[in-house]
Design a protein around this motif. Sequence first.
Motif, PDB file in Angstrom:
ATOM      1  N   GLY A  98      28.159  39.267  41.917  1.00  0.00           N
ATOM      2  CA  GLY A  98      28.715  38.830  40.635  1.00  0.00           C
ATOM      3  C   GLY A  98      29.073  37.357  40.712  1.00  0.00           C
ATOM      4  N   LEU A  99      30.137  36.980  40.020  1.00  0.00           N
ATOM      5  CA  LEU A  99      30.595  35.587  40.034  1.00  0.00           C
ATOM      6  C   LEU A  99      31.880  35.470  40.838  1.00  0.00           C
ATOM      7  N   ILE A 100      31.939  34.464  41.676  1.00  0.00           N
ATOM      8  CA  ILE A 100      33.141  34.147  42.439  1.00  0.00           C
ATOM      9  C   ILE A 100      33.901  33.064  41.669  1.00  0.00           C
ATOM     10  N   LEU A 101      35.193  33.288  41.447  1.00  0.00           N
ATOM     11  CA  LEU A 101      36.042  32.323  40.762  1.00  0.00           C
ATOM     12  C   LEU A 101      37.121  31.835  41.714  1.00  0.00           C
TER      13      LEU A 101
ATOM     14  N   LEU B  60      38.053  36.907  29.348  1.00  0.00           N
ATOM     15  CA  LEU B  60      36.611  37.002  29.588  1.00  0.00           C
ATOM     16  C   LEU B  60      35.962  38.180  28.866  1.00  0.00           C
ATOM     17  N   GLY B  61      36.778  39.041  28.281  1.00  0.00           N
ATOM     18  CA  GLY B  61      36.237  40.188  27.567  1.00  0.00           C
ATOM     19  C   GLY B  61      35.607  41.233  28.466  1.00  0.00           C
ATOM     20  N   VAL B  62      36.192  41.404  29.659  1.00  0.00           N
ATOM     21  CA  VAL B  62      35.698  42.405  30.609  1.00  0.00           C
ATOM     22  C   VAL B  62      36.848  43.344  30.957  1.00  0.00           C
ATOM     23  N   PRO B  63      36.543  44.552  31.433  1.00  0.00           N
ATOM     24  CA  PRO B  63      37.632  45.441  31.862  1.00  0.00           C
ATOM     25  C   PRO B  63      38.305  44.910  33.132  1.00  0.00           C
ATOM     26  N   LYS B  64      39.564  45.248  33.304  1.00  0.00           N
ATOM     27  CA  LYS B  64      40.291  44.801  34.503  1.00  0.00           C
ATOM     28  C   LYS B  64      39.612  45.264  35.777  1.00  0.00           C
ATOM     29  N   SER B  65      38.930  46.406  35.714  1.00  0.00           N
ATOM     30  CA  SER B  65      38.250  46.933  36.892  1.00  0.00           C
ATOM     31  C   SER B  65      37.060  46.075  37.315  1.00  0.00           C
ATOM     32  N   ALA B  66      36.629  45.158  36.456  1.00  0.00           N
ATOM     33  CA  ALA B  66      35.506  44.269  36.785  1.00  0.00           C
ATOM     34  C   ALA B  66      35.945  43.082  37.639  1.00  0.00           C
ATOM     35  N   LEU B  67      37.252  42.894  37.802  1.00  0.00           N
ATOM     36  CA  LEU B  67      37.783  41.778  38.595  1.00  0.00           C
ATOM     37  C   LEU B  67      38.487  42.296  39.835  1.00  0.00           C
ATOM     38  N   GLY B  68      38.393  41.536  40.909  1.00  0.00           N
ATOM     39  CA  GLY B  68      39.092  41.892  42.140  1.00  0.00           C
ATOM     40  C   GLY B  68      39.394  40.661  42.964  1.00  0.00           C
ATOM     41  N   VAL B  69      40.499  40.679  43.668  1.00  0.00           N
ATOM     42  CA  VAL B  69      40.881  39.571  44.541  1.00  0.00           C
ATOM     43  C   VAL B  69      40.088  39.692  45.836  1.00  0.00           C
ATOM     44  N   VAL B  70      39.305  38.662  46.151  1.00  0.00           N
ATOM     45  CA  VAL B  70      38.498  38.636  47.370  1.00  0.00           C
ATOM     46  C   VAL B  70      39.309  38.043  48.512  1.00  0.00           C
TER      47      VAL B  70
ATOM     48  N   VAL C 193      34.085  38.611  39.871  1.00  0.00           N
ATOM     49  CA  VAL C 193      33.860  39.255  38.583  1.00  0.00           C
ATOM     50  C   VAL C 193      32.476  39.876  38.649  1.00  0.00           C
ATOM     51  N   ALA C 194      32.403  41.187  38.486  1.00  0.00           N
ATOM     52  CA  ALA C 194      31.115  41.865  38.576  1.00  0.00           C
ATOM     53  C   ALA C 194      30.963  42.826  37.411  1.00  0.00           C
ATOM     54  N   PRO C 195      29.825  42.930  36.826  1.00  0.00           N
ATOM     55  CA  PRO C 195      28.623  42.137  37.076  1.00  0.00           C
ATOM     56  C   PRO C 195      28.664  40.840  36.285  1.00  0.00           C
ATOM     57  N   SER C 196      27.779  39.932  36.636  1.00  0.00           N
ATOM     58  CA  SER C 196      27.662  38.658  35.940  1.00  0.00           C
ATOM     59  C   SER C 196      26.691  38.809  34.773  1.00  0.00           C
ATOM     60  N   THR C 197      27.081  38.314  33.611  1.00  0.00           N
ATOM     61  CA  THR C 197      26.220  38.370  32.426  1.00  0.00           C
ATOM     62  C   THR C 197      26.165  36.988  31.780  1.00  0.00           C
ATOM     63  N   PRO C 198      25.149  36.709  30.979  1.00  0.00           N
ATOM     64  CA  PRO C 198      25.094  35.411  30.279  1.00  0.00           C
ATOM     65  C   PRO C 198      26.317  35.189  29.386  1.00  0.00           C
TER      66      PRO C 198
END
Length: 106
Positions: free
Chosen positions: A14-17, A68-78, A90-95
């Motif tokens: 996905g995307l790393i922030l 970002l308009g994504v569910p909280k479950s789509a984000l995680g602290v790495v 943030v997974a998955p990455s979309t346009p």
Amino acid sequence: MSDLPGFARPTEAGLILHLRVTPNAGRDAIEGIESRDDGTSVLRVRVRAVPDKGKANAAVIALLAKALGVPKSALGVVSGETSRLKTLLVAPSTPDLVTRLAALAG
């Protein structure tokens, strides 16, 4: 994905922030990009939650998920569970996600 702001990078998962979080702030807010002394960029985030037992991390995830308009479950602290400098996935990455990240960058 060349439209990604400096605080984000793509990976297979996905995307790393990269974030700089200020807990115990007066308000919850995403303040835009900050350039660090080492030349890297981070997204500045403020949350009212205290840095105790993951409360600030949960508040950051909730704030970013909403923005970002994504569910909280789509984000995680790495990395950076107990640090002000955090790395989130943030997974998955979309346009659409890339467009929203660019808007957050200000």
